[in-house]
Motif scaffolding. Structure first.
Motif, PDB file in Angstrom:
ATOM      1  N   PRO A 274     -32.127  21.969   9.144  1.00 18.65           N
ATOM      2  CA  PRO A 274     -32.375  23.735   8.728  1.00 18.65           C
ATOM      3  C   PRO A 274     -33.474  23.634   9.277  1.00 18.65           C
ATOM      4  O   PRO A 274     -34.389  24.180   9.785  1.00 18.65           O
ATOM      5  CB  PRO A 274     -31.699  24.013   7.792  1.00 18.65           C
ATOM      6  N   GLY A 275     -34.430  22.799   8.419  1.00 18.28           N
ATOM      7  CA  GLY A 275     -36.135  23.135   8.377  1.00 18.28           C
ATOM      8  C   GLY A 275     -36.588  22.837  10.033  1.00 18.28           C
ATOM      9  O   GLY A 275     -37.410  23.018  10.438  1.00 18.28           O
ATOM     10  N   ALA A 276     -35.694  21.664  10.823  1.00 19.34           N
ATOM     11  CA  ALA A 276     -36.074  21.575  12.473  1.00 19.34           C
ATOM     12  C   ALA A 276     -36.100  23.318  13.070  1.00 19.34           C
ATOM     13  O   ALA A 276     -37.374  23.597  13.420  1.00 19.34           O
ATOM     14  CB  ALA A 276     -35.406  20.732  13.264  1.00 19.34           C
ATOM     15  N   PHE A 277     -35.480  23.369  13.047  1.00 19.73           N
ATOM     16  CA  PHE A 277     -34.487  24.898  13.505  1.00 19.73           C
ATOM     17  C   PHE A 277     -35.730  26.310  13.497  1.00 19.73           C
ATOM     18  O   PHE A 277     -36.421  26.931  13.959  1.00 19.73           O
ATOM     19  CB  PHE A 277     -33.250  25.252  13.355  1.00 19.73           C
TER      20      PHE A 277
ATOM     21  N   GLU B 224     -33.186  32.940  19.287  1.00 18.54           N
ATOM     22  CA  GLU B 224     -32.035  31.866  19.219  1.00 18.54           C
ATOM     23  C   GLU B 224     -32.119  30.855  18.820  1.00 18.54           C
ATOM     24  O   GLU B 224     -30.912  30.398  18.934  1.00 18.54           O
ATOM     25  CB  GLU B 224     -31.962  31.880  21.471  1.00 18.54           C
ATOM     26  N   VAL B 225     -32.742  29.997  18.482  1.00 22.03           N
ATOM     27  CA  VAL B 225     -32.897  29.193  17.602  1.00 22.03           C
ATOM     28  C   VAL B 225     -32.686  29.243  16.982  1.00 22.03           C
ATOM     29  O   VAL B 225     -32.121  27.892  16.104  1.00 22.03           O
ATOM     30  CB  VAL B 225     -34.605  28.777  17.652  1.00 22.03           C
ATOM     31  N   PHE B 226     -32.452  29.988  15.496  1.00 21.48           N
ATOM     32  CA  PHE B 226     -32.685  30.546  14.352  1.00 21.48           C
ATOM     33  C   PHE B 226     -30.480  30.524  14.011  1.00 21.48           C
ATOM     34  O   PHE B 226     -30.125  30.677  13.312  1.00 21.48           O
ATOM     35  CB  PHE B 226     -32.963  31.047  13.128  1.00 21.48           C
ATOM     36  N   GLU B 227     -30.193  31.517  15.506  1.00 19.70           N
ATOM     37  CA  GLU B 227     -28.931  31.699  15.618  1.00 19.70           C
ATOM     38  C   GLU B 227     -28.350  30.200  15.837  1.00 19.70           C
ATOM     39  O   GLU B 227     -27.035  30.155  15.419  1.00 19.70           O
ATOM     40  CB  GLU B 227     -28.826  33.204  16.739  1.00 19.70           C
ATOM     41  N   ALA B 228     -29.035  29.480  17.235  1.00 16.46           N
ATOM     42  CA  ALA B 228     -28.133  28.645  16.572  1.00 16.46           C
ATOM     43  C   ALA B 228     -28.258  27.317  15.568  1.00 16.46           C
ATOM     44  O   ALA B 228     -27.540  26.817  15.201  1.00 16.46           O
ATOM     45  CB  ALA B 228     -29.129  27.045  18.033  1.00 16.46           C
ATOM     46  N   GLY B 229     -29.197  27.409  15.235  1.00 22.46           N
ATOM     47  CA  GLY B 229     -29.817  26.436  13.853  1.00 22.46           C
ATOM     48  C   GLY B 229     -28.633  27.377  12.551  1.00 22.46           C
ATOM     49  O   GLY B 229     -27.358  27.241  11.750  1.00 22.46           O
ATOM     50  N   LEU B 230     -28.186  28.827  12.708  1.00 19.73           N
ATOM     51  CA  LEU B 230     -26.854  29.039  11.690  1.00 19.73           C
ATOM     52  C   LEU B 230     -25.538  28.658  12.107  1.00 19.73           C
ATOM     53  O   LEU B 230     -24.618  28.699  11.815  1.00 19.73           O
ATOM     54  CB  LEU B 230     -26.860  30.738  11.724  1.00 19.73           C
ATOM     55  N   ALA B 231     -25.704  28.443  13.447  1.00 24.36           N
ATOM     56  CA  ALA B 231     -24.173  28.480  13.621  1.00 24.36           C
ATOM     57  C   ALA B 231     -23.881  26.745  13.220  1.00 24.36           C
ATOM     58  O   ALA B 231     -22.764  25.991  13.227  1.00 24.36           O
ATOM     59  CB  ALA B 231     -24.384  28.073  15.183  1.00 24.36           C
ATOM     60  N   GLU B 232     -25.091  26.436  13.439  1.00 21.05           N
ATOM     61  CA  GLU B 232     -24.574  24.823  12.752  1.00 21.05           C
ATOM     62  C   GLU B 232     -24.790  24.554  10.666  1.00 21.05           C
ATOM     63  O   GLU B 232     -24.514  23.923  10.711  1.00 21.05           O
ATOM     64  CB  GLU B 232     -25.877  23.784  13.584  1.00 21.05           C
TER      65      GLU B 232
END
Length: 185
Positions: free
Chosen positions: A23-26, A44-52
């Motif tokens: 999560p730190g990378a996102f 978009e990056v934060f949302e992609a991270g939250l999806a994972e």
């Protein structure tokens, strides 16, 4: 030959592709894009991270701040409230939620959150200024001005002066020295 290590953004993008998810990378990539004013990409990056990693509080907070910078206060509020529910001790979530509340005219609720933050970090003069602005808006002039004096003495003279003059229920001085004297600096 250039590689990902030569381009920090490419290195961060590569880090978001690694598994297990970091999560730190996102968060770092989203923050970097936000600093560049690329708010849609950052979201978009934060949302992609939250999806994972849906339980990654730092990603909810980061996305909340991106929404706040885009002036999407409803979305920002949702992210900060989600973070506060999962981790009530998170100071950054409380500050973000307080900012949204102040922008929405909920000065009493924002003031309560700023007080909560100041209990854990009494020397945080920027939060003192935010609390003072809320107090001034609530008509609590003496308390607000006292808070601005504390912030000015702690090193925030310029921001305290700006808050005093810019707040609709603040004060205006013709000279900086008169304002500084009023603030006790």
């Amino acid at each position: 030959m250039k590689g990902p290590a030569d381009d920090p953004m490419a290195a961060l993008r590569a880090a978001t592709q690694r598994r297990p998810v970091a999560p730190g990378a996102f968060q770092q990539l989203g923050d970097a894009l936000g600093e560049l004013g690329r708010f849609d990409e950052a979201a978009e990056v934060f949302e992609a991270g939250l999806a994972e990693a849906p339980d990654a509080i730092i990603l909810h907070i980061g996305l909340g701040y991106i929404h706040l910078r885009r002036n999407d206060r409803a979305a920002a509020r949702h992210q900060f409230e989600t973070a506060r529910t999962a981790a009530p001790q998170r100071r950054d979530a409380a500050v973000g939620l307080a900012r949204v509340m102040a922008l929405d005219g909920e000065f009493a609720a924002a003031a309560d959150l700023y007080r909560e933050v100041l209990e854990t970090q009494p020397g945080d003069w920027p939060r003192r200024i935010e609390l003072a602005k809320c107090l001034l808006e609530l008509g609590q002039r003496q308390d607000g001005e006292a808070m601005l004096r504390e912030a000015a003495r702690a090193g925030g003279l310029g921001p305290a002066l700006k808050a005093l003059a810019a707040t609709p229920h603040g004060r205006f001085f013709l000279t900086r020295s008169a304002a500084a004297k009023f603030l006790g600096v």
